[in-house]
Design a protein around this motif. Structure first.
Motif, PDB file in Angstrom:
ATOM      1  N   ARG A  43       0.839  -1.206   0.000  1.00  0.00           N
ATOM      2  CA  ARG A  43       0.000   0.000   0.000  1.00  0.00           C
ATOM      3  C   ARG A  43       0.873   1.253   0.000  1.00  0.00           C
ATOM      4  O   ARG A  43       0.605   2.209  -0.720  1.00  0.00           O
ATOM      5  CB  ARG A  43      -0.943   0.006   1.196  1.00  0.00           C
ATOM      6  N   ALA A  44       1.927   1.248   0.809  1.00  0.00           N
ATOM      7  CA  ALA A  44       2.837   2.389   0.867  1.00  0.00           C
ATOM      8  C   ALA A  44       3.527   2.600  -0.473  1.00  0.00           C
ATOM      9  O   ALA A  44       3.687   3.742  -0.927  1.00  0.00           O
ATOM     10  CB  ALA A  44       3.873   2.177   1.971  1.00  0.00           C
ATOM     11  N   ARG A  45       3.900   1.517  -1.108  1.00  0.00           N
ATOM     12  CA  ARG A  45       4.556   1.600  -2.423  1.00  0.00           C
ATOM     13  C   ARG A  45       3.622   2.245  -3.440  1.00  0.00           C
ATOM     14  O   ARG A  45       4.023   3.128  -4.203  1.00  0.00           O
ATOM     15  CB  ARG A  45       4.949   0.193  -2.866  1.00  0.00           C
ATOM     16  N   LYS A  46       2.354   1.810  -3.452  1.00  0.00           N
ATOM     17  CA  LYS A  46       1.381   2.378  -4.385  1.00  0.00           C
ATOM     18  C   LYS A  46       1.147   3.854  -4.074  1.00  0.00           C
ATOM     19  O   LYS A  46       1.119   4.697  -4.981  1.00  0.00           O
ATOM     20  CB  LYS A  46       0.067   1.600  -4.298  1.00  0.00           C
ATOM     21  N   TYR A  47       0.997   4.181  -2.796  1.00  0.00           N
ATOM     22  CA  TYR A  47       0.792   5.563  -2.376  1.00  0.00           C
ATOM     23  C   TYR A  47       1.964   6.432  -2.840  1.00  0.00           C
ATOM     24  O   TYR A  47       1.770   7.507  -3.402  1.00  0.00           O
ATOM     25  CB  TYR A  47       0.641   5.617  -0.846  1.00  0.00           C
ATOM     26  N   ASN A  48       3.185   5.980  -2.616  1.00  0.00           N
ATOM     27  CA  ASN A  48       4.369   6.751  -3.000  1.00  0.00           C
ATOM     28  C   ASN A  48       4.473   6.905  -4.518  1.00  0.00           C
ATOM     29  O   ASN A  48       4.887   7.962  -5.010  1.00  0.00           O
ATOM     30  CB  ASN A  48       5.634   6.107  -2.434  1.00  0.00           C
ATOM     31  N   ALA A  49       4.090   5.887  -5.257  1.00  0.00           N
ATOM     32  CA  ALA A  49       4.117   5.975  -6.724  1.00  0.00           C
ATOM     33  C   ALA A  49       3.108   7.003  -7.219  1.00  0.00           C
ATOM     34  O   ALA A  49       3.408   7.806  -8.109  1.00  0.00           O
ATOM     35  CB  ALA A  49       3.831   4.605  -7.344  1.00  0.00           C
ATOM     36  N   ILE A  50       1.920   7.004  -6.633  1.00  0.00           N
ATOM     37  CA  ILE A  50       0.897   7.979  -7.029  1.00  0.00           C
ATOM     38  C   ILE A  50       1.366   9.388  -6.688  1.00  0.00           C
ATOM     39  O   ILE A  50       1.240  10.309  -7.499  1.00  0.00           O
ATOM     40  CB  ILE A  50      -0.457   7.649  -6.369  1.00  0.00           C
ATOM     41  N   ARG A  51       1.923   9.582  -5.518  1.00  0.00           N
ATOM     42  CA  ARG A  51       2.422  10.908  -5.126  1.00  0.00           C
ATOM     43  C   ARG A  51       3.536  11.365  -6.068  1.00  0.00           C
ATOM     44  O   ARG A  51       3.610  12.536  -6.417  1.00  0.00           O
ATOM     45  CB  ARG A  51       2.907  10.915  -3.675  1.00  0.00           C
ATOM     46  N   ALA A  52       4.400  10.468  -6.477  1.00  0.00           N
ATOM     47  CA  ALA A  52       5.466  10.826  -7.416  1.00  0.00           C
ATOM     48  C   ALA A  52       4.873  11.240  -8.761  1.00  0.00           C
ATOM     49  O   ALA A  52       5.322  12.222  -9.374  1.00  0.00           O
ATOM     50  CB  ALA A  52       6.440   9.665  -7.588  1.00  0.00           C
ATOM     51  N   ASP A  53       3.854  10.516  -9.239  1.00  0.00           N
ATOM     52  CA  ASP A  53       3.188  10.879 -10.496  1.00  0.00           C
ATOM     53  C   ASP A  53       2.535  12.255 -10.372  1.00  0.00           C
ATOM     54  O   ASP A  53       2.588  13.064 -11.300  1.00  0.00           O
ATOM     55  CB  ASP A  53       2.132   9.836 -10.880  1.00  0.00           C
TER      56      ASP A  53
END
Length: 79
Positions: free
Chosen positions: A11-21
């Motif tokens: 979940r953290a990985r997905k959250y961080n990827a979305i924030r980076a996008d």
């Protein structure tokens, strides 16, 4: 035993990827001069972020609604 830790990490990985996008798109908006920004469909954005863009008169067309299957962001005119 590790199931919760793994789920949290994913979940953290997905959250961080979305924030980076989202940060990348904000940077693109900052330097755009054409008024239209396109991004690949693999990019992800939170619903909150999309709503904020729309509240600032940025038109958002998601990949499902586009013939080229890209995200398209149409910016308001420069003043």
């Amino acid at each position: 035993m590790y199931e919760e830790d793994i789920e949290h990490a994913l979940r953290a990985r997905k959250y961080n990827a979305i924030r980076a996008d989202e940060r990348e798109l904000i940077n693109a908006i900052t330097y755009d001069t054409d008024g239209i920004i396109k991004r690949r469909p693999c990019f992800g954005y939170s619903e909150e972020f999309i709503c904020e863009l729309q509240e600032h008169d940025i038109s958002v067309c998601n990949p499902d609604g586009n013939s080229d299957e890209n995200w398209t962001f149409t910016l308001p005119p420069m003043y």
